[in-house]
Design a protein around this motif. Structure first.
Motif, PDB file in Angstrom:
ATOM      1  N   SER A  38      52.893  43.866  50.029  1.00 31.17           N
ATOM      2  CA  SER A  38      51.978  44.474  49.288  1.00 31.17           C
ATOM      3  C   SER A  38      51.747  43.903  47.898  1.00 31.17           C
ATOM      4  N   LEU A  41      49.907  40.764  47.447  1.00 34.76           N
ATOM      5  CA  LEU A  41      48.707  40.809  47.739  1.00 34.76           C
ATOM      6  C   LEU A  41      47.802  41.411  46.342  1.00 34.76           C
ATOM      7  N   LEU A  44      47.530  38.426  44.001  1.00 35.57           N
ATOM      8  CA  LEU A  44      46.487  37.626  44.469  1.00 35.57           C
ATOM      9  C   LEU A  44      45.104  38.291  43.909  1.00 35.57           C
ATOM     10  N   GLY A  45      45.255  39.643  44.181  1.00 32.62           N
ATOM     11  CA  GLY A  45      44.093  40.479  43.993  1.00 32.62           C
ATOM     12  C   GLY A  45      43.581  40.466  42.575  1.00 32.62           C
ATOM     13  N   GLY A  48      41.039  37.622  40.875  1.00 33.10           N
ATOM     14  CA  GLY A  48      39.811  37.435  41.061  1.00 33.10           C
ATOM     15  C   GLY A  48      39.071  37.222  40.074  1.00 33.10           C
ATOM     16  N   TYR A  57      36.448  40.058  46.033  1.00 30.61           N
ATOM     17  CA  TYR A  57      37.557  39.622  46.606  1.00 30.61           C
ATOM     18  C   TYR A  57      38.696  40.377  45.914  1.00 30.61           C
ATOM     19  N   SER A  60      39.002  43.977  47.694  1.00 34.89           N
ATOM     20  CA  SER A  60      39.620  43.756  48.818  1.00 34.89           C
ATOM     21  C   SER A  60      40.972  43.283  48.938  1.00 34.89           C
ATOM     22  N   LEU A  61      41.604  42.609  48.204  1.00 35.83           N
ATOM     23  CA  LEU A  61      42.893  42.448  48.376  1.00 35.83           C
ATOM     24  C   LEU A  61      43.912  43.758  47.697  1.00 35.83           C
ATOM     25  N   THR A  63      42.742  46.854  47.834  1.00 30.78           N
ATOM     26  CA  THR A  63      42.704  47.612  48.952  1.00 30.78           C
ATOM     27  C   THR A  63      43.930  47.515  49.957  1.00 30.78           C
ATOM     28  N   VAL A  64      44.052  46.248  50.342  1.00 31.20           N
ATOM     29  CA  VAL A  64      44.951  45.788  51.384  1.00 31.20           C
ATOM     30  C   VAL A  64      46.461  45.989  50.859  1.00 31.20           C
ATOM     31  N   GLY A  65      46.653  45.557  49.587  1.00 32.47           N
ATOM     32  CA  GLY A  65      47.753  45.762  48.836  1.00 32.47           C
ATOM     33  C   GLY A  65      48.176  47.175  48.572  1.00 32.47           C
ATOM     34  N   CYS A  93      40.430  52.213  45.275  1.00 35.67           N
ATOM     35  CA  CYS A  93      39.930  50.712  45.646  1.00 35.67           C
ATOM     36  C   CYS A  93      39.090  50.672  46.776  1.00 35.67           C
TER      37      CYS A  93
END
Length: 297
Positions: A38, A41, A44-45, A48, A57, A60-61, A63-65, A93
């Motif tokens: 998490s 991610l 990396l998010g 963007g 971008y 997206s990251l 949300t997953v994180g 997110c």
């Protein structure tokens, strides 16, 4: 009389075991793989960029994180607050991601306009939102021109629009003499557009003929000026691309202006630009340079 037994009279009730386990001290081992995933991610998010795709971008990251952080917090009964916060951030997110995806879909364009955006407007930093207004101004309509058909005839066609060639090749002539070609993603009538004020009218001084089947997009002068009045940023963008197109045409003509002795004239020199018509005729310029009142690009 015996002293009272205070221990026997102690009415303190021993509390039972708590309803939830107490967290006493640090864990001996590291957190699980979901926790580390998490945070990777999320890292990396936040790298963007801007623009629609950069925001897509980023969310997206994120949300997953935050979803991974929510799973990690749910698995540990001692992280109730962390679970609530990460779940709330996950929901925020996800909502932003759906919103950006909807907006991106609403400003999608056909292939011709996507290529026009990539070749002309994207490198200037024009957003898809502003480009959508530009496309709407021409009703998202692409027009065609058959081979050997004329886009404009000198002395006859009125200057009432601004056009960009999307495919094919257009030859520009004056009095039957070839001047230059117009290639895809170049303006067809940039000199005529720039030579007139919004309230003025004029006619073409050159002939534009299709060398092969061509496709182009046009903006009517009145509609385009109304768009400029509402969006000054779009007006500045068009002024930049139109004048850059004129400069490229001038340089292409500069490479073709030779006199009878083989010396090349520089169209940027004031002494040559302001020569009278009779003086130009005496120079015997090869591949004719237009005289006053005619198109110079």
């Amino acid at each position: 009389m015996e002293p009272p037994d205070f221990e026997a009279m102690n009415f303190t009730v021993d509390p039972g075991p708590p309803g939830y386990p107490l967290c006493e001290g640090w864990k001996e081992g590291a957190e699980g793989a979901v926790f580390h995933l998490s945070n990777i991610l999320l890292f990396l998010g936040f790298m963007g960029g801007s623009g629609f795709y950069g925001v897509l971008y980023l969310f997206s990251l994120l949300t997953v994180g935050f979803f991974c952080s929510t799973l990690w917090a749910w698995s540990d009964s001692c992280t109730t607050d962390s679970f609530l916060w990460t779940f709330a951030l996950f929901g925020a997110c996800l909502g932003q991601l759906l919103h950006v995806s909807y907006r991106l879909r609403s400003v999608s364009f056909e292939k011709d306009f996507q290529e026009l955006y990539a070749c002309v407007f994207k490198k200037l930093g024009v957003s898809l939102t502003h480009f959508g207004k530009i496309v709407a101004c021409c009703d998202a309509e692409v027009q065609s021109l058959e081979k050997d058909h004329c886009f404009a005839v000198e002395g006859k066609t009125a200057i009432d629009k601004l056009s960009v060639l999307l495919s094919g090749r257009i030859s520009v002539t004056v009095n039957g003499e070839f001047l230059h070609y117009i290639y895809p993603f170049q303006f067809l009538d940039s000199p005529e557009w720039d030579s007139l004020r919004p309230s003025e009218e004029g006619i073409f001084q050159v002939t534009l003929r299709a060398d092969n089947p061509c496709r182009y997009v046009s903006w009517r002068r009145k509609k385009l000026y109304l768009l400029f009045a509402k969006h000054r940023y779009i007006a500045k963008i068009f002024a930049l691309v139109v004048r850059n197109d004129i400069a490229e045409k001038l340089f292409s003509l500069n490479d073709k202006a030779f006199d009878s002795s083989g010396h090349r004239y520089d169209l940027r020199l004031p002494s040559f630009c302001h020569m009278a018509t009779t003086d130009l005729e005496k120079t015997d310029v090869f591949l004719q340079v237009p005289t006053q009142g005619e198109r110079t690009a």
